[in-house]
Design a protein around this motif. Structure first.
Motif, PDB file in Angstrom:
ATOM      1  N   TYR A 114       0.835  -1.210   0.000  1.00 48.15           N
ATOM      2  CA  TYR A 114       0.000   0.000   0.000  1.00 48.15           C
ATOM      3  C   TYR A 114       0.871   1.261   0.000  1.00 48.15           C
ATOM      4  N   ASN A 115       1.845   1.306   0.882  1.00 42.78           N
ATOM      5  CA  ASN A 115       2.727   2.475   0.950  1.00 42.78           C
ATOM      6  C   ASN A 115       3.561   2.625  -0.319  1.00 42.78           C
ATOM      7  N   GLY A 116       3.847   1.510  -0.976  1.00 36.61           N
ATOM      8  CA  GLY A 116       4.662   1.563  -2.184  1.00 36.61           C
ATOM      9  C   GLY A 116       3.937   2.135  -3.387  1.00 36.61           C
ATOM     10  N   ILE A 117       2.636   1.872  -3.491  1.00 39.05           N
ATOM     11  CA  ILE A 117       1.913   2.341  -4.682  1.00 39.05           C
ATOM     12  C   ILE A 117       0.982   3.517  -4.393  1.00 39.05           C
ATOM     13  N   ARG A 118       0.848   3.896  -3.118  1.00 35.28           N
ATOM     14  CA  ARG A 118      -0.030   5.016  -2.757  1.00 35.28           C
ATOM     15  C   ARG A 118       0.337   6.321  -3.464  1.00 35.28           C
ATOM     16  N   LEU A 175      10.700  -4.263  -3.074  1.00 39.09           N
ATOM     17  CA  LEU A 175      11.821  -4.811  -2.309  1.00 39.09           C
ATOM     18  C   LEU A 175      13.139  -4.529  -3.015  1.00 39.09           C
ATOM     19  N   LEU A 176      13.139  -4.686  -4.345  1.00 39.32           N
ATOM     20  CA  LEU A 176      14.346  -4.415  -5.130  1.00 39.32           C
ATOM     21  C   LEU A 176      14.775  -2.963  -4.948  1.00 39.32           C
ATOM     22  N   GLN A 177      13.803  -2.054  -5.011  1.00 38.56           N
ATOM     23  CA  GLN A 177      14.118  -0.638  -4.843  1.00 38.56           C
ATOM     24  C   GLN A 177      14.667  -0.353  -3.451  1.00 38.56           C
ATOM     25  N   ASP A 178      14.048  -0.932  -2.426  1.00 47.01           N
ATOM     26  CA  ASP A 178      14.476  -0.646  -1.067  1.00 47.01           C
ATOM     27  C   ASP A 178      15.862  -1.208  -0.771  1.00 47.01           C
ATOM     28  N   VAL A 179      16.171  -2.362  -1.351  1.00 48.00           N
ATOM     29  CA  VAL A 179      17.530  -2.905  -1.206  1.00 48.00           C
ATOM     30  C   VAL A 179      18.536  -1.961  -1.865  1.00 48.00           C
ATOM     31  N   TYR A 180      18.185  -1.458  -3.050  1.00 52.25           N
ATOM     32  CA  TYR A 180      19.068  -0.527  -3.770  1.00 52.25           C
ATOM     33  C   TYR A 180      19.247   0.769  -2.983  1.00 52.25           C
ATOM     34  N   ARG A 181      18.123   1.313  -2.458  1.00 52.19           N
ATOM     35  CA  ARG A 181      18.187   2.557  -1.682  1.00 52.19           C
ATOM     36  C   ARG A 181      19.001   2.369  -0.406  1.00 52.19           C
ATOM     37  N   SER A 182      18.834   1.224   0.227  1.00 51.72           N
ATOM     38  CA  SER A 182      19.601   0.952   1.442  1.00 51.72           C
ATOM     39  C   SER A 182      21.094   0.882   1.141  1.00 51.72           C
ATOM     40  N   ASP A 231      23.663  10.640   5.651  1.00 53.70           N
ATOM     41  CA  ASP A 231      22.825  11.466   4.782  1.00 53.70           C
ATOM     42  C   ASP A 231      21.375  11.033   4.923  1.00 53.70           C
ATOM     43  N   SER A 232      20.464  11.821   4.397  1.00 51.59           N
ATOM     44  CA  SER A 232      19.057  11.431   4.374  1.00 51.59           C
ATOM     45  C   SER A 232      18.867  10.221   3.468  1.00 51.59           C
ATOM     46  N   PHE A 233      17.902   9.417   3.839  1.00 55.05           N
ATOM     47  CA  PHE A 233      17.657   8.184   3.062  1.00 55.05           C
ATOM     48  C   PHE A 233      17.186   8.557   1.654  1.00 55.05           C
ATOM     49  N   PRO A 234      17.743   7.922   0.595  1.00 60.20           N
ATOM     50  CA  PRO A 234      17.348   8.262  -0.781  1.00 60.20           C
ATOM     51  C   PRO A 234      15.844   8.144  -0.978  1.00 60.20           C
ATOM     52  N   LYS A 235      15.304   9.064  -1.772  1.00 63.43           N
ATOM     53  CA  LYS A 235      13.866   9.064  -2.028  1.00 63.43           C
ATOM     54  C   LYS A 235      13.483   7.908  -2.936  1.00 63.43           C
ATOM     55  N   SER A 236      12.246   7.462  -2.784  1.00 65.91           N
ATOM     56  CA  SER A 236      11.741   6.395  -3.644  1.00 65.91           C
ATOM     57  C   SER A 236      11.412   6.957  -5.022  1.00 65.91           C
ATOM     58  N   SER A 237      11.389   6.065  -6.009  1.00 62.71           N
ATOM     59  CA  SER A 237      11.104   6.449  -7.385  1.00 62.71           C
ATOM     60  C   SER A 237       9.712   5.967  -7.775  1.00 62.71           C
TER      61      SER A 237
END
Length: 402
Positions: A18-22, A86-93, A107-113
Motif C-alpha cells: 500500500y505504501n509503495g503504490i499510494r 523490495l528491489l528498490q528498497d535494497v538498492y536505496r539501502s 545522509d538522508s535516506f534516498p527518495k523512492s522512485s
C-alpha cells in the motif's frame, strides 16, 4: 496462534505494498485507501471462512469457494507485486550505506522512485488478471498428452496397448460437475485399452466424489479401470471426531471408486490377460517422503508376481520411484502428486515450473536405464483454485515392443 501469525505477516505485506503504490493515487487518496483495504479485508475473510469450514471436516459450499478463490488470487498477486518495491528498497539501502561510509556522516535516506511504484502496480494488475484467468478458464483447459514407449520385454500381444492415465482429480474443487464433461469426452475419444487413476480423487471428504460417480462410471476400457490412493484420500488434513470416523470416510471413498468401475489396488497386483499373454498393474498405497504418509508396500504388492512378468506400477508420489522402485522389476511407473504446481511456462519442448525446486521429477517422462517414470500434471486443482501455463492433463501412453 498460527492463524494470528499468518494474519500479522499478511497485514505487514499489505501495508508495505500500500505504501509503495499510494503515491500514484495521491489525487484520489481516500478512494484508493478505501478500495485497497476493502479488497484486502474481503480476501482475508474468504480465507478464514474457507479454513473454518475445512476445520469442521465439511465440504465448503460454492459461495465460500468463490470467496476463497478471489482471496487467494488477490493475496498471490500482491505477494508477487512487492518484488519491485523490495528491489528498490535494497538498492536505496545500499546507496545510503555507501554514502554514509564514504562521507563519515549519515545522509538522508534516498527518495523512492515512482518508476518502481508503477512497476509494482502494473505487476499486481497483470498477475491478478493472469491468476483470475487460471481460475475461470485455465482450470478447465483439459489437454491430452500422447507418448509412445518401447520395451524389449513387453509381451507381443500388448504391442500397441494404450494405457490412459489421469491423476489428482481433487473433485471437491469442481463445484459444478458439468465442468468435467469436456474431460470425460476427451478420455472416451482416446479409446484406451486400460484406464488408470493415480490418486487424490478428493481433497479430503468422500462426499466430494458423489456428484461425479455417474460421469466416471461412464468411462469404458476393455481391459479395466484401476486406481490407487493418494495422500489426500486418507483425509488426514482435517480434524475428525475419532479415528473411526476418518476410516469410515476412507471406506466410503473406496466404495464410491468401486461404483465408478475402478478396481482399487491397495498394495496388490492385477493381471491383464490378452491373447494368452499377460502384464501386471501393480498398485501401492501412498508412499512419500515425510511428512507425507508411507503406507505403500511394494514387496507385498508384488509378492505373487513372477520374476519375468512385465509390471506397470501405480504410485501416487514420484519420490517413491527414486527411493524404492529403481532396480526393481518395474518397467513403467505412473505417478502424479505434484500438479506441476498448477503454474508454469512452456515454450516448445522446454517447460519450467517452480515445483522443480521441490521435486526433481515433477512432470512428464523420465528414464533411468530400462525403467520409465511418467508424472501426470494433474486433473484438478488444490490450494490455488486454478491453473496457469500448466493445463489439466489426460495422458495416453502407447506401449510398443522393441
Amino acid at each position: 496462534m498460527i492463524i494470528l501469525v499468518f494474519l500479522l505477516i499478511l497485514t505487514g505485506f499489505d501495508i508495505y505494498l500500500y505504501n509503495g503504490i499510494r503515491p500514484l493515487f495521491s489525487a484520489q487518496a481516500s478512494v484508493f485507501t478505501g478500495l485497497y483495504f476493502l479488497i484486502s479485508a474481503a480476501s482475508v475473510i474468504g480465507l478464514i471462512l474457507y479454513g473454518s469450514t475445512i476445520q469442521q471436516a465439511a465440504d465448503p459450499p460454492p459461495f465460500i469457494d468463490q470467496i476463497f478463490a478471489f482471496g487467494m488470487v488477490v493475496i498471490l498477486a500482491k505477494a508477487l507485486a512487492i518484488a519491485p518495491l523490495l528491489l528498490q528498497d535494497v538498492y536505496r539501502s545500499g546507496q545510503w550505506l555507501l554514502s554514509s561510509l564514504s562521507q563519515f556522516s549519515i545522509d538522508s535516506f534516498p527518495k523512492s522512485s515512482t518508476f518502481f511504484s508503477y512497476w509494482a502496480a502494473g505487476q499486481w494488475s497483470i498477475m491478478f488478471l493472469v491468476l483470475m484467468y487460471g481460475v475461470a478458464i485455465g482450470k478447465y483447459d483439459f489437454q491430452v498428452q500422447h507418448h509412445s514407449l518401447t520395451f524389449e520385454n513387453l509381451p507381443q500381444a500388448f504391442d500397441g496397448f494404450k494405457v490412459l492415465q489421469i491423476s489428482d482429480a481433487h473433485l471437491g474443487a469442481f463445484k459444478d460437475p458439468a465442468k468435467v464433461d469436456k474431460a470425460i469426452a476427451l478420455i472416451q475419444e482416446q479409446k484406451a485399452d486400460a484406464i488408470v487413476f493415480t490418486g487424490d480423487m478428493v481433497n479430503n471428504l468422500a462426499t466430494e466424489a458423489s456428484p461425479f460417480v455417474e460421469k466416471f462410471a461412464s468411462l469404458q476400457a476393455p481391459y479395466g479401470k484401476y486406481t490407487i490412493l493418494g495422500n489426500h484420500d486418507y483425509a488426514e488434513y482435517v480434524p475428525w471426531p475419532s479415528e473411526k470416523a476418518r476410516q469410515q470416510n476412507l471406506q466410503h471413498l473406496i466404495q464410491l471408486e468401486k461404483t465408478m468401475g475402478f478396481q482399487v489396488l491397495m498394495n496388490e497386483s492385477a493381471s491383464i490377460e490378452k491373447d494368452g499373454e499377460s502384464i501386471n498393474i501393480v498398485g501401492v498405497e501412498n508412499w512419500g517422503i515425510p511428512p507425507f504418509p508411507q503406507y505403500g508396500d511394494l514387496k507385498r504388492a508384488m509378492q505373487d508376481n513372477d520374476p519375468n512378468d512385465f509390471n506397470i506400477l501405480l504410485s501416487h508420489d514420484p519420490s517413491h520411484w527414486e527411493q524404492e522402485v529403481w532396480g526393481e522389476n518395474i518397467a513403467l511407473t505412473l505417478s502424479g502428486h505434484t500438479h506441476g504446481m498448477q503454474f508454469g511456462i512452456k515454450i516448445g519442448n522446454w517447460e519450467w515450473s517452480p515445483v522443480k525446486w521441490k521435486y526433481e521429477r515433477w512432470g512428464g517422462l523420465y528414464q533411468k536405464a530400462e525403467q520409465y517414470l511418467y508424472v501426470n500434471r494433474g486433473f484438478g486443482s488444490h490450494g490455488y483454485p486454478g491453473r496457469v501455463g500448466m493445463a489439466p492433463e489426460i495422458t495416453v501412453l502407447e506401449l510398443k515392443r522393441g
